[in-house]
Design an enzyme around this catalytic site. Structure first.
Site, PDB file in Angstrom:
ATOM      1  N   CYS A  20      26.705  42.114   7.438  1.00 45.29           N
ATOM      2  CA  CYS A  20      27.065  42.575   8.781  1.00 45.29           C
ATOM      3  C   CYS A  20      26.479  41.707   9.887  1.00 45.29           C
ATOM      4  CB  CYS A  20      26.692  44.043   8.937  1.00 45.29           C
ATOM      5  SG  CYS A  20      27.720  45.091   7.864  1.00 45.29           S
ATOM      6  N   ASP A  67      22.926  47.889  12.141  1.00 48.16           N
ATOM      7  CA  ASP A  67      22.882  48.786  10.961  1.00 48.16           C
ATOM      8  C   ASP A  67      21.479  49.061  10.395  1.00 48.16           C
ATOM      9  OD1 ASP A  67      25.598  48.461  11.336  1.00 48.16           O
ATOM     10  OD2 ASP A  67      26.033  47.717   9.325  1.00 48.16           O
ATOM     11  N   LYS A  69      31.125  51.782  13.334  1.00 52.90           N
ATOM     12  CA  LYS A  69      32.147  50.935  12.701  1.00 52.90           C
ATOM     13  C   LYS A  69      32.365  51.366  11.259  1.00 52.90           C
ATOM     14  CE  LYS A  69      28.674  47.420  11.667  1.00 52.90           C
ATOM     15  NZ  LYS A  69      28.727  47.474  10.190  1.00 52.90           N
TER      16      LYS A  69
END
Ligand SMILES: [Zn+2]
Length: 204
Positions: free
Chosen positions: A155, A12, A110
């Site tokens: 994450c 990310d 995601k």
């Protein structure tokens, strides 16, 4: 020579998680040059990308009377509510412009199901709906992972715990991660990762 069974997973590194973004992680952009340099040491480079519909259930804006960073009970458990971020196709969802995305062999998106968040690169937050990353890694014969990116305590942490649970050998390079650190979440994440057998490296 990079080992063929080893992958770098970059979590990310997107505009909204960098300074100036909707859910900025302090110092999130500082890790980009180091991640780019590390890519050369791996036979496989995988990026993940948080990728939400505009009305995603993890957004505080979808819950009347709720503010960002409060929590709600979802069918799958407690969920932190976030500012709107990483909306599909929006500039905030794009990778940081300096990230060397051309080296990526796979990009896992995601969080695209409206009703469920997905911190982990492997499973959505119900811990059972797969993203498909495990199958990709297994069929390529990859069993060792190094994780970097944003944010350490969300994450990256969830991805590392799932990877360890699935039997991968996992290293997190903390110097190439940055944390949100919400009410002690960084310390809790480090403890959980250590307990799960995740190797934590590079802490300044
Ligand atoms: Zn998200």
């Amino acid at each position: 020579m990079p080992a063929p069974d080893e992958a770098l997973v970059v979590i990310d590194v997107q505009n909204d998680f960098c300074p100036g973004g909707a859910l900025a992680v302090p110092g999130g952009d500082e890790i980009v040059p180091g991640i780019n340099a590390l890519m050369a040491e791996f036979a496989a480079v995988i990026l993940t990308q948080d990728w939400h519909p505009a009305d995603h259930a993890s957004f505080a804006s979808q819950h009347a009377g709720k503010a960002p960073f409060e929590t709600v009970e979802m069918p799958y458990g407690e969920q932190v509510l976030w500012p709107d971020h990483c909306v599909q196709g929006a500039p905030g969802a794009a990778f940081h412009p300096d990230l060397d995305t051309e080296r990526a062999q796979l990009i896992i998106r995601k969080g695209f199901h409206r009703e469920i968040d997905s911190y982990s690169a492997f499973f959505e937050n119900d811990r059972t709906t797969p993203t498909g990353l495990e199958g990709y890694l297994r069929t390529r014969g990859i069993n060792r992972l190094t994780l970097v990116g944003l944010a350490t305590d969300f994450c990256v942490n969830y991805s590392a715990l799932d990877a360890a649970r699935l039997g991968f050998e996992v290293t997190v390079r903390e110097d190439l991660c940055r944390a949100i650190d919400l009410e002690g979440s960084l310390a809790a994440a480090r403890e959980a990762m250590r307990k799960a057998g995740v190797r934590l490296e590079g802490r300044g």
